[in-house]
Design a protein around this motif. Structure first.
Motif, PDB file in Angstrom:
ATOM      1  N   LEU A 118       0.712  -1.099  -0.050  1.00 53.55           N
ATOM      2  CA  LEU A 118      -0.158  -0.088   0.221  1.00 53.55           C
ATOM      3  C   LEU A 118       0.757   1.293  -0.098  1.00 53.55           C
ATOM      4  O   LEU A 118       0.342   2.182  -0.360  1.00 53.55           O
ATOM      5  CB  LEU A 118      -0.812  -0.210   1.133  1.00 53.55           C
ATOM      6  N   GLY A 119       2.129   1.070   0.447  1.00 51.77           N
ATOM      7  CA  GLY A 119       2.890   2.345   0.592  1.00 51.77           C
ATOM      8  C   GLY A 119       3.844   2.452  -0.623  1.00 51.77           C
ATOM      9  O   GLY A 119       4.741   3.232  -0.507  1.00 51.77           O
ATOM     10  N   SER A 120       3.693   1.566  -1.696  1.00 51.94           N
ATOM     11  CA  SER A 120       4.457   1.573  -2.703  1.00 51.94           C
ATOM     12  C   SER A 120       4.299   2.897  -3.708  1.00 51.94           C
ATOM     13  O   SER A 120       3.079   3.462  -3.606  1.00 51.94           O
ATOM     14  CB  SER A 120       4.479   0.521  -3.744  1.00 51.94           C
ATOM     15  N   ASP A 121       4.980   3.297  -4.480  1.00 49.09           N
ATOM     16  CA  ASP A 121       4.877   4.433  -5.435  1.00 49.09           C
ATOM     17  C   ASP A 121       4.432   4.011  -6.694  1.00 49.09           C
ATOM     18  O   ASP A 121       4.052   4.844  -7.646  1.00 49.09           O
ATOM     19  CB  ASP A 121       6.208   5.223  -5.605  1.00 49.09           C
ATOM     20  N   LYS A 122       4.042   2.972  -7.009  1.00 44.91           N
ATOM     21  CA  LYS A 122       3.332   2.037  -8.072  1.00 44.91           C
ATOM     22  C   LYS A 122       2.105   1.871  -7.953  1.00 44.91           C
ATOM     23  O   LYS A 122       1.636   0.921  -6.831  1.00 44.91           O
ATOM     24  CB  LYS A 122       4.213   0.891  -8.463  1.00 44.91           C
ATOM     25  N   ALA A 123       1.073   2.312  -8.675  1.00 42.09           N
ATOM     26  CA  ALA A 123      -0.520   2.067  -8.492  1.00 42.09           C
ATOM     27  C   ALA A 123      -0.666   0.571  -8.598  1.00 42.09           C
ATOM     28  O   ALA A 123      -1.361   0.117  -7.660  1.00 42.09           O
ATOM     29  CB  ALA A 123      -1.088   2.731  -9.444  1.00 42.09           C
ATOM     30  N   PRO A 124      -0.027  -0.255  -9.484  1.00 44.10           N
ATOM     31  CA  PRO A 124      -0.361  -1.661  -9.641  1.00 44.10           C
ATOM     32  C   PRO A 124       0.084  -2.319  -8.312  1.00 44.10           C
ATOM     33  O   PRO A 124      -0.724  -3.435  -7.747  1.00 44.10           O
ATOM     34  CB  PRO A 124       0.525  -2.410 -10.915  1.00 44.10           C
ATOM     35  N   VAL A 125       1.014  -1.848  -7.715  1.00 44.37           N
ATOM     36  CA  VAL A 125       1.422  -2.724  -6.336  1.00 44.37           C
ATOM     37  C   VAL A 125       0.503  -2.408  -5.156  1.00 44.37           C
ATOM     38  O   VAL A 125       0.278  -2.999  -4.508  1.00 44.37           O
ATOM     39  CB  VAL A 125       2.962  -2.165  -6.016  1.00 44.37           C
ATOM     40  N   ARG A 126      -0.001  -1.083  -5.311  1.00 48.40           N
ATOM     41  CA  ARG A 126      -0.789  -0.726  -4.471  1.00 48.40           C
ATOM     42  C   ARG A 126      -2.050  -1.212  -4.349  1.00 48.40           C
ATOM     43  O   ARG A 126      -2.731  -1.674  -3.382  1.00 48.40           O
ATOM     44  CB  ARG A 126      -0.979   0.931  -4.295  1.00 48.40           C
ATOM     45  N   LEU A 127      -2.379  -1.743  -5.552  1.00 48.61           N
ATOM     46  CA  LEU A 127      -3.769  -2.582  -5.931  1.00 48.61           C
ATOM     47  C   LEU A 127      -3.506  -3.761  -5.379  1.00 48.61           C
ATOM     48  O   LEU A 127      -4.486  -4.502  -4.956  1.00 48.61           O
ATOM     49  CB  LEU A 127      -4.291  -2.656  -7.311  1.00 48.61           C
ATOM     50  N   ALA A 128      -2.664  -4.277  -5.722  1.00 47.58           N
ATOM     51  CA  ALA A 128      -2.025  -5.717  -5.120  1.00 47.58           C
ATOM     52  C   ALA A 128      -2.350  -5.897  -3.836  1.00 47.58           C
ATOM     53  O   ALA A 128      -2.811  -6.796  -3.082  1.00 47.58           O
ATOM     54  CB  ALA A 128      -0.649  -6.210  -5.800  1.00 47.58           C
ATOM     55  N   GLY A 129      -1.740  -4.952  -3.049  1.00 51.07           N
ATOM     56  CA  GLY A 129      -1.767  -4.682  -1.548  1.00 51.07           C
ATOM     57  C   GLY A 129      -3.310  -4.634  -1.132  1.00 51.07           C
ATOM     58  O   GLY A 129      -3.848  -5.273  -0.060  1.00 51.07           O
ATOM     59  N   VAL A 130      -4.368  -3.953  -1.809  1.00 52.38           N
ATOM     60  CA  VAL A 130      -5.591  -3.998  -1.603  1.00 52.38           C
ATOM     61  C   VAL A 130      -6.322  -5.250  -1.542  1.00 52.38           C
ATOM     62  O   VAL A 130      -7.017  -5.495  -0.782  1.00 52.38           O
ATOM     63  CB  VAL A 130      -6.364  -2.817  -2.270  1.00 52.38           C
ATOM     64  N   TYR A 131      -5.967  -5.798  -2.519  1.00 46.61           N
ATOM     65  CA  TYR A 131      -6.859  -7.370  -2.702  1.00 46.61           C
ATOM     66  C   TYR A 131      -5.968  -8.133  -1.893  1.00 46.61           C
ATOM     67  O   TYR A 131      -6.708  -9.116  -1.422  1.00 46.61           O
ATOM     68  CB  TYR A 131      -6.742  -7.466  -4.228  1.00 46.61           C
ATOM     69  N   ALA A 132      -4.673  -8.274  -1.668  1.00 47.41           N
ATOM     70  CA  ALA A 132      -4.173  -9.065  -0.663  1.00 47.41           C
ATOM     71  C   ALA A 132      -4.937  -8.831   0.755  1.00 47.41           C
ATOM     72  O   ALA A 132      -5.168  -9.933   1.498  1.00 47.41           O
ATOM     73  CB  ALA A 132      -2.815  -8.755  -0.557  1.00 47.41           C
ATOM     74  N   LEU A 133      -5.084  -7.577   1.188  1.00 45.74           N
ATOM     75  CA  LEU A 133      -5.699  -7.456   2.552  1.00 45.74           C
ATOM     76  C   LEU A 133      -7.201  -7.757   2.282  1.00 45.74           C
ATOM     77  O   LEU A 133      -7.648  -8.396   3.189  1.00 45.74           O
ATOM     78  CB  LEU A 133      -5.635  -5.921   2.820  1.00 45.74           C
ATOM     79  N   GLU A 134      -8.010  -7.581   1.089  1.00 49.28           N
ATOM     80  CA  GLU A 134      -9.077  -8.189   1.317  1.00 49.28           C
ATOM     81  C   GLU A 134      -9.389  -9.784   1.353  1.00 49.28           C
ATOM     82  O   GLU A 134     -10.138 -10.141   1.997  1.00 49.28           O
ATOM     83  CB  GLU A 134      -9.761  -7.721  -0.221  1.00 49.28           C
ATOM     84  N   ARG A 135      -8.361 -10.479   0.743  1.00 52.39           N
ATOM     85  CA  ARG A 135      -8.313 -11.884   0.847  1.00 52.39           C
ATOM     86  C   ARG A 135      -7.956 -12.525   2.340  1.00 52.39           C
ATOM     87  O   ARG A 135      -8.606 -13.241   2.720  1.00 52.39           O
ATOM     88  CB  ARG A 135      -7.410 -12.483  -0.220  1.00 52.39           C
ATOM     89  N   LEU A 136      -7.124 -11.612   2.779  1.00 48.58           N
ATOM     90  CA  LEU A 136      -6.662 -11.828   4.165  1.00 48.58           C
ATOM     91  C   LEU A 136      -8.055 -11.614   5.468  1.00 48.58           C
ATOM     92  O   LEU A 136      -8.105 -12.731   5.914  1.00 48.58           O
ATOM     93  CB  LEU A 136      -5.778 -10.925   4.819  1.00 48.58           C
ATOM     94  N   ALA A 137      -8.489 -10.649   5.029  1.00 47.86           N
ATOM     95  CA  ALA A 137      -9.929 -10.474   6.142  1.00 47.86           C
ATOM     96  C   ALA A 137     -10.994 -11.294   5.652  1.00 47.86           C
ATOM     97  O   ALA A 137     -11.729 -11.911   6.449  1.00 47.86           O
ATOM     98  CB  ALA A 137     -10.472  -8.992   5.519  1.00 47.86           C
TER      99      ALA A 137
END
Length: 318
Positions: A102-121
């Motif tokens: 989520l703290g990455s400066d690249k949007a695709p990496v931030r998106l991957a973090g969002v969906y990883a957190l969603e899967r975890l929750a």
């Protein structure tokens, strides 16, 4: 200082085993010496001793079985604890990696973090509130939209975060629903916020700016809803929203505002010092109306109704 172990040592176990063997040998010898004759009384006493010995041996076997079961239980508990610790480490690593993304400066990496957190929750219910807190904190980060590509990429990431929250807070989809969630978005800038037919425990939208539209139609807040200082820079769709109490002090409505029909019994809305523009359609909850602001042209002040008729007010002009 190292703690002294209370577990039996190998030496102690060997000593007790040898002692039991010796005791058994002595007992057999004595029985043979004193009860080994042809006297019927000795035979009866020997039978009684045999029966008692069988009971003792059976009790010993039961005790051994109990000790074996206890040892097996400890082994299983130790294995479960190790599995639990390993799972917690895995979850911590996943959470930390997603937070870093989520703290990455690249949007695709931030998106991957969002969906990883969603899967975890989704997989770990006890971590859902933590994940929602992290996603909410992301939306609270400063954001000033403009037309450059970087801002457009960030807009897509923020839109995805909003979609994740909405999709998992709708009880109509029980397999995806996350119950008993508190939502804290204080000071966030939210574009086209669609939060319809959701259910949360508490919401805090103080000083939030809803740009484009803020749609909370049909949303149920089982506790209190805080909207103090909120700014609806576009349409405010609040039809059918239910809550224990809602606080809209000093809220600003700059577009169409619709609270829907008269609220259900028990719903309390506080619109003290709220303002609206005179050129947009307005429908206030029961007990409230607007009047011209003597200090600013085309601006209205929302005030409690002073007449007996508590019907909602709808206006399409100044």
């Amino acid at each position: 200082m190292r703690a002294v172990s209370r577990a039996l040592s190998s030496r102690t176990i060997v000593v007790w085993a040898v002692g039991l063997v010796v005791a058994a040998a002595v007992a057999v010898t004595l029985l043979w010496m004193f009860l080994g004759g042809d006297d019927p009384a000795d035979a009866r006493r020997l039978d009684a001793i045999r029966t008692a010995s069988s009971l003792v041996i059976g009790a010993g076997g039961a005790a051994a079985l109990l000790l074996a079961a206890r040892r097996q239980r400890y082994v299983e508990l130790d294995l479960e604890q190790k599995e639990y610790d390993a799972n917690e480490r895995r979850l911590t690593e996943l959470y930390g990696k997603a937070a870093d993304q989520l703290g990455s400066d690249k949007a695709p990496v931030r998106l991957a973090g969002v969906y990883a957190l969603e899967r975890l929750a989704q997989d770990e219910p006890k971590h859902r509130q933590t994940v929602v807190n992290l996603l909410s904190a992301y939306l609270r980060m400063p954001f000033k939209p403009d037309q450059d590509p970087v801002a457009e990429e960030e807009r897509q990431v923020r839109s995805s975060v909003q979609e994740v929250l909405e999709s998992h807070l709708q009880p109509a989809e029980p397999d995806r629903f996350w119950p008993d969630i508190d939502l804290n978005l204080i000071g966030a800038f939210l574009e086209f916020f669609w939060f319809r037919d959701c259910e949360v425990r508490k919401v805090d939208f103080r000083y939030v700016t809803f740009h484009g539209i803020g749609a909370l139609r049909g949303t149920k807040v089982t506790g209190r809803a805080y909207f103090q200082g909120v700014r609806f820079a576009g349409t405010a769709d609040l039809r059918g929203i239910t809550f224990e109490r809602a606080f809209f002090q000093k809220a600003s409505f700059e577009g169409k505002v619709d609270f829907g029909e008269d609220p259900p019994a028990g719903r309390t809305v506080n619109l003290t010092d709220a303002t609206a523009v005179a050129t947009a359609e307005r429908r206030w909850p029961a007990g409230w109306q607007d009047e011209p602001d003597p200090e600013v042209a085309d601006r209205l002040r929302v005030v409690p109704q002073s007449v007996a008729d508590h019907s909602t007010v709808t206006s399409s002009g100044s």
